[in-house]
Scaffold this motif. Sequence first.
Motif, PDB file in Angstrom:
ATOM      1  N   LEU A  19     -25.595 -48.147 -51.863  1.00  0.00           N
ATOM      2  CA  LEU A  19     -25.310 -46.682 -51.588  1.00  0.00           C
ATOM      3  C   LEU A  19     -24.297 -46.001 -52.618  1.00  0.00           C
ATOM      4  CD1 LEU A  19     -24.366 -45.413 -48.143  1.00  0.00           C
ATOM      5  CD2 LEU A  19     -22.507 -45.131 -49.986  1.00  0.00           C
ATOM      6  N   MET A  20     -24.906 -44.636 -52.743  1.00  0.00           N
ATOM      7  CA  MET A  20     -24.330 -44.061 -53.639  1.00  0.00           C
ATOM      8  C   MET A  20     -23.381 -42.413 -52.780  1.00  0.00           C
ATOM      9  SD  MET A  20     -25.535 -41.074 -56.760  1.00  0.00           S
ATOM     10  CE  MET A  20     -25.874 -42.596 -57.793  1.00  0.00           C
ATOM     11  N   GLY A  21     -22.332 -42.676 -52.610  1.00  0.00           N
ATOM     12  CA  GLY A  21     -21.387 -41.696 -51.754  1.00  0.00           C
ATOM     13  C   GLY A  21     -20.870 -40.554 -52.518  1.00  0.00           C
ATOM     14  N   LEU A  22     -21.145 -39.680 -52.300  1.00  0.00           N
ATOM     15  CA  LEU A  22     -20.200 -38.502 -52.944  1.00  0.00           C
ATOM     16  C   LEU A  22     -19.499 -37.823 -51.927  1.00  0.00           C
ATOM     17  CD1 LEU A  22     -23.301 -36.801 -54.930  1.00  0.00           C
ATOM     18  CD2 LEU A  22     -21.581 -38.379 -55.831  1.00  0.00           C
ATOM     19  N   ALA A  23     -18.072 -37.809 -51.971  1.00  0.00           N
ATOM     20  CA  ALA A  23     -17.015 -37.323 -51.267  1.00  0.00           C
ATOM     21  C   ALA A  23     -15.794 -37.135 -51.865  1.00  0.00           C
ATOM     22  CB  ALA A  23     -16.599 -38.187 -50.001  1.00  0.00           C
ATOM     23  N   GLN A  24     -15.095 -36.206 -51.658  1.00  0.00           N
ATOM     24  CA  GLN A  24     -13.568 -35.863 -52.279  1.00  0.00           C
ATOM     25  C   GLN A  24     -12.745 -37.082 -51.990  1.00  0.00           C
ATOM     26  OE1 GLN A  24     -13.219 -33.649 -54.833  1.00  0.00           O
ATOM     27  NE2 GLN A  24     -15.279 -32.702 -54.548  1.00  0.00           N
ATOM     28  N   THR A  25     -11.733 -37.135 -52.602  1.00  0.00           N
ATOM     29  CA  THR A  25     -10.777 -38.029 -52.398  1.00  0.00           C
ATOM     30  C   THR A  25      -9.989 -37.592 -50.926  1.00  0.00           C
ATOM     31  OG1 THR A  25      -8.569 -39.033 -53.140  1.00  0.00           O
ATOM     32  CG2 THR A  25      -8.977 -36.722 -53.957  1.00  0.00           C
ATOM     33  N   GLY A  26      -9.499 -38.510 -50.516  1.00  0.00           N
ATOM     34  CA  GLY A  26      -8.663 -38.307 -49.000  1.00  0.00           C
ATOM     35  C   GLY A  26      -9.601 -38.123 -47.694  1.00  0.00           C
ATOM     36  N   THR A  27     -11.009 -38.315 -48.105  1.00  0.00           N
ATOM     37  CA  THR A  27     -12.117 -38.288 -46.974  1.00  0.00           C
ATOM     38  C   THR A  27     -12.306 -39.605 -46.134  1.00  0.00           C
ATOM     39  OG1 THR A  27     -13.791 -38.546 -48.389  1.00  0.00           O
ATOM     40  CG2 THR A  27     -13.090 -36.291 -48.039  1.00  0.00           C
ATOM     41  N   GLY A  28     -11.690 -40.702 -46.643  1.00  0.00           N
ATOM     42  CA  GLY A  28     -11.787 -41.740 -46.004  1.00  0.00           C
ATOM     43  C   GLY A  28     -12.701 -42.620 -46.676  1.00  0.00           C
ATOM     44  N   LYS A  29     -13.021 -43.002 -48.056  1.00  0.00           N
ATOM     45  CA  LYS A  29     -13.921 -43.634 -48.554  1.00  0.00           C
ATOM     46  C   LYS A  29     -13.554 -45.236 -48.600  1.00  0.00           C
ATOM     47  CE  LYS A  29     -13.814 -41.067 -52.331  1.00  0.00           C
ATOM     48  NZ  LYS A  29     -13.730 -40.544 -53.736  1.00  0.00           N
ATOM     49  N   THR A  30     -12.274 -45.435 -48.604  1.00  0.00           N
ATOM     50  CA  THR A  30     -11.912 -46.805 -48.684  1.00  0.00           C
ATOM     51  C   THR A  30     -12.443 -47.534 -47.465  1.00  0.00           C
ATOM     52  OG1 THR A  30      -9.737 -46.322 -49.859  1.00  0.00           O
ATOM     53  CG2 THR A  30      -9.952 -48.102 -48.717  1.00  0.00           C
ATOM     54  N   LEU A  31     -12.188 -46.987 -46.320  1.00  0.00           N
ATOM     55  CA  LEU A  31     -12.770 -47.353 -44.841  1.00  0.00           C
ATOM     56  C   LEU A  31     -14.211 -47.638 -45.108  1.00  0.00           C
ATOM     57  CD1 LEU A  31     -10.404 -46.734 -42.051  1.00  0.00           C
ATOM     58  CD2 LEU A  31     -10.274 -48.524 -43.662  1.00  0.00           C
ATOM     59  N   ALA A  32     -14.997 -46.710 -45.633  1.00  0.00           N
ATOM     60  CA  ALA A  32     -16.230 -46.597 -45.687  1.00  0.00           C
ATOM     61  C   ALA A  32     -17.016 -47.666 -46.291  1.00  0.00           C
ATOM     62  CB  ALA A  32     -16.690 -45.193 -46.403  1.00  0.00           C
ATOM     63  N   PHE A  33     -16.413 -48.160 -47.197  1.00  0.00           N
ATOM     64  CA  PHE A  33     -17.007 -49.526 -47.946  1.00  0.00           C
ATOM     65  C   PHE A  33     -16.167 -50.915 -47.460  1.00  0.00           C
ATOM     66  CE2 PHE A  33     -13.969 -47.783 -51.533  1.00  0.00           C
ATOM     67  CZ  PHE A  33     -12.908 -48.879 -51.377  1.00  0.00           C
ATOM     68  N   GLY A  34     -14.811 -50.436 -47.341  1.00  0.00           N
ATOM     69  CA  GLY A  34     -13.914 -51.459 -46.963  1.00  0.00           C
ATOM     70  C   GLY A  34     -14.352 -52.374 -45.500  1.00  0.00           C
ATOM     71  N   LEU A  35     -14.897 -51.632 -44.480  1.00  0.00           N
ATOM     72  CA  LEU A  35     -15.220 -52.249 -43.206  1.00  0.00           C
ATOM     73  C   LEU A  35     -16.489 -52.967 -43.283  1.00  0.00           C
ATOM     74  CD1 LEU A  35     -14.231 -49.122 -40.683  1.00  0.00           C
ATOM     75  CD2 LEU A  35     -13.212 -51.346 -40.979  1.00  0.00           C
ATOM     76  N   PRO A  36     -17.563 -52.199 -43.984  1.00  0.00           N
ATOM     77  CA  PRO A  36     -18.791 -53.100 -44.122  1.00  0.00           C
ATOM     78  C   PRO A  36     -18.478 -54.602 -44.853  1.00  0.00           C
ATOM     79  CG  PRO A  36     -19.107 -51.134 -44.401  1.00  0.00           C
ATOM     80  CD  PRO A  36     -17.762 -51.046 -44.525  1.00  0.00           C
ATOM     81  N   ILE A  37     -17.555 -54.483 -45.861  1.00  0.00           N
ATOM     82  CA  ILE A  37     -17.006 -55.635 -46.605  1.00  0.00           C
ATOM     83  C   ILE A  37     -16.670 -56.825 -45.680  1.00  0.00           C
ATOM     84  CG2 ILE A  37     -15.460 -56.404 -48.454  1.00  0.00           C
ATOM     85  CD1 ILE A  37     -16.082 -54.251 -50.210  1.00  0.00           C
ATOM     86  N   LEU A  38     -15.434 -56.246 -44.906  1.00  0.00           N
ATOM     87  CA  LEU A  38     -14.633 -57.268 -44.155  1.00  0.00           C
ATOM     88  C   LEU A  38     -15.832 -57.762 -43.005  1.00  0.00           C
ATOM     89  CD1 LEU A  38     -11.353 -55.391 -43.837  1.00  0.00           C
ATOM     90  CD2 LEU A  38     -12.008 -57.247 -45.225  1.00  0.00           C
ATOM     91  N   HIS A  39     -16.551 -56.979 -42.496  1.00  0.00           N
ATOM     92  CA  HIS A  39     -17.781 -57.417 -41.304  1.00  0.00           C
ATOM     93  C   HIS A  39     -18.416 -58.398 -41.779  1.00  0.00           C
ATOM     94  CE1 HIS A  39     -20.348 -56.781 -38.079  1.00  0.00           C
ATOM     95  NE2 HIS A  39     -21.165 -57.027 -39.188  1.00  0.00           N
ATOM     96  N   ARG A  40     -18.840 -58.271 -43.288  1.00  0.00           N
ATOM     97  CA  ARG A  40     -19.869 -59.297 -43.696  1.00  0.00           C
ATOM     98  C   ARG A  40     -19.121 -60.652 -44.020  1.00  0.00           C
ATOM     99  NH1 ARG A  40     -24.105 -58.018 -48.679  1.00  0.00           N
ATOM    100  NH2 ARG A  40     -24.920 -60.214 -49.082  1.00  0.00           N
ATOM    101  N   LEU A  41     -17.885 -60.517 -44.317  1.00  0.00           N
ATOM    102  CA  LEU A  41     -17.181 -61.535 -44.780  1.00  0.00           C
ATOM    103  C   LEU A  41     -16.620 -62.619 -43.739  1.00  0.00           C
ATOM    104  CD1 LEU A  41     -15.073 -60.104 -47.694  1.00  0.00           C
ATOM    105  CD2 LEU A  41     -16.877 -61.592 -47.855  1.00  0.00           C
ATOM    106  N   GLN A  42     -16.869 -62.259 -42.583  1.00  0.00           N
ATOM    107  CA  GLN A  42     -16.371 -63.125 -41.242  1.00  0.00           C
ATOM    108  C   GLN A  42     -17.401 -64.245 -41.185  1.00  0.00           C
ATOM    109  OE1 GLN A  42     -14.706 -61.346 -37.633  1.00  0.00           O
ATOM    110  NE2 GLN A  42     -14.647 -59.293 -38.813  1.00  0.00           N
ATOM    111  N   GLY A  43     -16.786 -65.282 -41.022  1.00  0.00           N
ATOM    112  CA  GLY A  43     -17.428 -66.547 -40.912  1.00  0.00           C
ATOM    113  C   GLY A  43     -17.680 -67.343 -42.149  1.00  0.00           C
ATOM    114  N   GLN A  44     -17.559 -66.901 -43.251  1.00  0.00           N
ATOM    115  CA  GLN A  44     -18.007 -67.656 -44.268  1.00  0.00           C
ATOM    116  C   GLN A  44     -17.436 -68.826 -45.002  1.00  0.00           C
ATOM    117  OE1 GLN A  44     -19.511 -65.163 -47.677  1.00  0.00           O
ATOM    118  NE2 GLN A  44     -20.320 -63.839 -46.290  1.00  0.00           N
TER     119      GLN A  44
END
Length: 463
Positions: free
Chosen positions: A42-67
């Motif tokens: 994914l290439m995401g274009l968005a200004q700072t303060g728009t919630g980008k950290t959770l946009a990539f953080g949630l999929p990462i934490l979701h995929r790491l569960q149970g490994q």
Amino acid sequence: MTDFSMLDLAPTLLSALERTGKTEPTPIQARAIPPLLEGRDLMGLAQTGTGKTLAFGLPILHRLQGQGKPAPKSARALILAPTRELVQQIAASLTELAQGLPTSIVTVVGGASINRQTDRLVRGCDVLVATPGRLIDLLERKAVSLGQVQMLVLDEADQMLDLGFIHALRQIARHLPKQRQTMLFSATMPKDMSEIADTYLDRPVRVQVSPPGKTADKIAQAVHYVAQGDKAALLQEYLAKHPGELALVFGRTKHGSEKLSRLLDKWGFSVGAIHGNKSQGQRERTLAAFRAGETEVLVATDVAARGLDIPQVMHVYNFDLPNVPENYVHRIGRTARAGREGRAVAFCAPAEMADLRAIEKLTKQPIEVIGGEPWPERMAEEARTKARAATGQGRGGRPQGQKPKQGGGAKGKPDAAKAPGEAAKPARPRKPRPHPALAEAMAEERGQKPRRFRKKPVRRGGE
């Protein structure tokens, strides 16, 4: 999409979001999370303060569960960010969501003990959040291996280009496996971004939620025309009008920001400063005091323009206008966060008229004048010429008075005449020097003073 429960996230993450008061995804989160959960680049274009950290953080934490546990000296997810402050901000956000989960999150940045960071990496980690310079140091020491990285994030990629980290990114890319998921997030799309995209991304989904240069609607912007020498007194007046309210002051240079902070301290303000000459510990303590309200004024360079999330910041003062117009958008984005309102005032000296026009062109809106009068074009050009002369830069980019080297042998000298039949001596190989901008950026990120390359003095006859 009006609720995180519609994004097919793991129940533990939904509970963590509810616990932290986050129930409705931002536009970048709503559009980025579904393709990322499918494993797409994914290439995401968005200004700072728009919630980008959770946009990539949630999929990462979701995929790491149970490994299970990671392998020693390895990482399953790598997040690269340009500044120490942004690294710490990302890690704090992910740690809050991963509370109660077996997910291990490690940060590595310059200015901190590399031995302690090496010790933390011995057991491996699930998520490694790093600045490029320090990560290269650890790779060279073989303290970490990137061979098992499943997910890679390049956050604020445009700023990494601005700081000269493109060579570091190429070096890091050689250590990464080809089979991985890559997420690139940026506020702007400079020309060099295509090279990064081609190197790291495979048929990416493109998501853009706000046009580059758009500022937050709740920020009241204004400009005050003032001579450079009168800026400090003017800043004192503004700060005195708003006692008890947090103010962030941006300077252009490390030396100038430190000098200004000392002057404000002398005038009785509770002030701190962060810039590249401060150690990581100093920067963390200063930010903690500012976040807690113990310090009301923070003077900073552009290291604080991104990744600084302190909702209590009411005022942003551009003491020096940035020479990169996009940085203005990021600077003033430090206020009016979490639904609040904020105010941004720019101080414009004659030499900065061109910078102000570039900012207004980018944001596509004039900035309200609340003091002084626009400087005449002739005065502005004369001031800009004097400013270039003071820094030793001519129009061609070389220090004024320096002539280009002539062709010939080593060090620009003409080839010496050789006797007939005499074999030429092989030239001694010279170690290539890094580009000055890259050397300074890498040194600052590592918490070191940049090496200055100077020519040897020329000895003249009779001296």
